[in-house]
Write a protein that holds these residues in place. Sequence first.
Motif, PDB file in Angstrom:
ATOM      1  N   THR A  60       0.794  -1.224   0.000  1.00 43.68           N
ATOM      2  CA  THR A  60       0.000   0.000   0.000  1.00 43.68           C
ATOM      3  C   THR A  60       0.829   1.279   0.000  1.00 43.68           C
ATOM      4  O   THR A  60       0.356   2.312  -0.478  1.00 43.68           O
ATOM      5  CB  THR A  60      -0.960   0.025   1.197  1.00 43.68           C
ATOM      6  N   ALA A  61       2.029   1.237   0.548  1.00 38.47           N
ATOM      7  CA  ALA A  61       2.860   2.440   0.594  1.00 38.47           C
ATOM      8  C   ALA A  61       3.566   2.643  -0.743  1.00 38.47           C
ATOM      9  O   ALA A  61       3.860   1.679  -1.453  1.00 38.47           O
ATOM     10  CB  ALA A  61       3.894   2.320   1.711  1.00 38.47           C
ATOM     11  N   ARG A  62       3.817   3.893  -1.058  1.00 36.15           N
ATOM     12  CA  ARG A  62       4.602   4.176  -2.258  1.00 36.15           C
ATOM     13  C   ARG A  62       6.022   3.672  -2.042  1.00 36.15           C
ATOM     14  O   ARG A  62       6.530   3.658  -0.917  1.00 36.15           O
ATOM     15  CB  ARG A  62       4.628   5.681  -2.536  1.00 36.15           C
ATOM     16  N   SER A  63       6.672   3.276  -3.124  1.00 35.92           N
ATOM     17  CA  SER A  63       8.013   2.695  -3.002  1.00 35.92           C
ATOM     18  C   SER A  63       9.010   3.671  -2.390  1.00 35.92           C
ATOM     19  O   SER A  63       9.913   3.251  -1.660  1.00 35.92           O
ATOM     20  CB  SER A  63       8.514   2.210  -4.364  1.00 35.92           C
ATOM     21  N   ASP A  64       8.850   4.954  -2.647  1.00 36.04           N
ATOM     22  CA  ASP A  64       9.784   5.929  -2.085  1.00 36.04           C
ATOM     23  C   ASP A  64       9.514   6.208  -0.606  1.00 36.04           C
ATOM     24  O   ASP A  64      10.420   6.612   0.124  1.00 36.04           O
ATOM     25  CB  ASP A  64       9.754   7.235  -2.876  1.00 36.04           C
ATOM     26  N   GLU A  65       8.306   5.984  -0.137  1.00 33.33           N
ATOM     27  CA  GLU A  65       7.999   6.235   1.269  1.00 33.33           C
ATOM     28  C   GLU A  65       8.101   4.984   2.131  1.00 33.33           C
ATOM     29  O   GLU A  65       8.214   5.096   3.360  1.00 33.33           O
ATOM     30  CB  GLU A  65       6.608   6.858   1.419  1.00 33.33           C
ATOM     31  N   TYR A  66       8.084   3.804   1.529  1.00 35.02           N
ATOM     32  CA  TYR A  66       8.095   2.562   2.307  1.00 35.02           C
ATOM     33  C   TYR A  66       9.270   2.476   3.280  1.00 35.02           C
ATOM     34  O   TYR A  66       9.062   2.155   4.459  1.00 35.02           O
ATOM     35  CB  TYR A  66       8.056   1.326   1.403  1.00 35.02           C
ATOM     36  N   PRO A  67      10.508   2.736   2.853  1.00 30.69           N
ATOM     37  CA  PRO A  67      11.609   2.621   3.817  1.00 30.69           C
ATOM     38  C   PRO A  67      11.433   3.512   5.047  1.00 30.69           C
ATOM     39  O   PRO A  67      11.757   3.107   6.169  1.00 30.69           O
ATOM     40  CB  PRO A  67      12.845   3.042   3.016  1.00 30.69           C
ATOM     41  N   LEU A  68      10.896   4.694   4.843  1.00 24.12           N
ATOM     42  CA  LEU A  68      10.685   5.611   5.969  1.00 24.12           C
ATOM     43  C   LEU A  68       9.568   5.121   6.879  1.00 24.12           C
ATOM     44  O   LEU A  68       9.671   5.184   8.110  1.00 24.12           O
ATOM     45  CB  LEU A  68      10.354   7.003   5.448  1.00 24.12           C
ATOM     46  N   VAL A  69       8.499   4.632   6.283  1.00 24.81           N
ATOM     47  CA  VAL A  69       7.353   4.149   7.066  1.00 24.81           C
ATOM     48  C   VAL A  69       7.700   2.854   7.789  1.00 24.81           C
ATOM     49  O   VAL A  69       7.328   2.657   8.947  1.00 24.81           O
ATOM     50  CB  VAL A  69       6.129   3.938   6.128  1.00 24.81           C
ATOM     51  N   ALA A  70       8.435   1.983   7.145  1.00 21.48           N
ATOM     52  CA  ALA A  70       8.693   0.645   7.680  1.00 21.48           C
ATOM     53  C   ALA A  70       9.835   0.598   8.688  1.00 21.48           C
ATOM     54  O   ALA A  70       9.880  -0.318   9.518  1.00 21.48           O
ATOM     55  CB  ALA A  70       8.985  -0.319   6.537  1.00 21.48           C
ATOM     56  N   SER A  71      10.736   1.550   8.652  1.00 19.37           N
ATOM     57  CA  SER A  71      11.966   1.436   9.446  1.00 19.37           C
ATOM     58  C   SER A  71      11.704   1.282  10.948  1.00 19.37           C
ATOM     59  O   SER A  71      12.348   0.467  11.609  1.00 19.37           O
ATOM     60  CB  SER A  71      12.893   2.618   9.178  1.00 19.37           C
ATOM     61  N   GLY A  72      10.770   2.034  11.484  1.00 21.05           N
ATOM     62  CA  GLY A  72      10.473   1.921  12.914  1.00 21.05           C
ATOM     63  C   GLY A  72       9.888   0.565  13.280  1.00 21.05           C
ATOM     64  O   GLY A  72      10.256  -0.025  14.296  1.00 21.05           O
ATOM     65  N   TYR A  73       8.987   0.085  12.427  1.00 18.78           N
ATOM     66  CA  TYR A  73       8.390  -1.237  12.676  1.00 18.78           C
ATOM     67  C   TYR A  73       9.452  -2.329  12.581  1.00 18.78           C
ATOM     68  O   TYR A  73       9.472  -3.265  13.384  1.00 18.78           O
ATOM     69  CB  TYR A  73       7.266  -1.515  11.683  1.00 18.78           C
ATOM     70  N   LEU A  74      10.325  -2.218  11.588  1.00 14.87           N
ATOM     71  CA  LEU A  74      11.381  -3.214  11.422  1.00 14.87           C
ATOM     72  C   LEU A  74      12.330  -3.219  12.618  1.00 14.87           C
ATOM     73  O   LEU A  74      12.739  -4.289  13.091  1.00 14.87           O
ATOM     74  CB  LEU A  74      12.152  -2.958  10.126  1.00 14.87           C
ATOM     75  N   SER A  75      12.659  -2.041  13.118  1.00 17.57           N
ATOM     76  CA  SER A  75      13.525  -1.955  14.297  1.00 17.57           C
ATOM     77  C   SER A  75      12.870  -2.611  15.504  1.00 17.57           C
ATOM     78  O   SER A  75      13.529  -3.315  16.277  1.00 17.57           O
ATOM     79  CB  SER A  75      13.839  -0.494  14.613  1.00 17.57           C
TER      80      SER A  75
END
Length: 68
Positions: free
Chosen positions: A28-43
């Motif tokens: 659902t996230a744009r490819s350019d925003e995914y790393p920013l959105v996902a980084s906290g969850y991944l951490s």
Amino acid sequence: MIMNDAELAVTQDRIAWLQKLLVQLRVTARSDEYPLVASGYLSEVEKMQSEVLVYLRRHSSQSLQAAS
């Protein structure tokens, strides 16, 4: 720190929930925003998985102090 099997189960449930959220965000996230959105969850997933492994490294008969 996970202190008992009940806390282990809760942590594992939280990891599963966050992983499902990340799967959904990958679509659902744009490819350019995914790393920013996902980084906290991944951490958070990495931190909780580390705690799970620390807990699972010790036998149930070991006290928490002996495992440290």
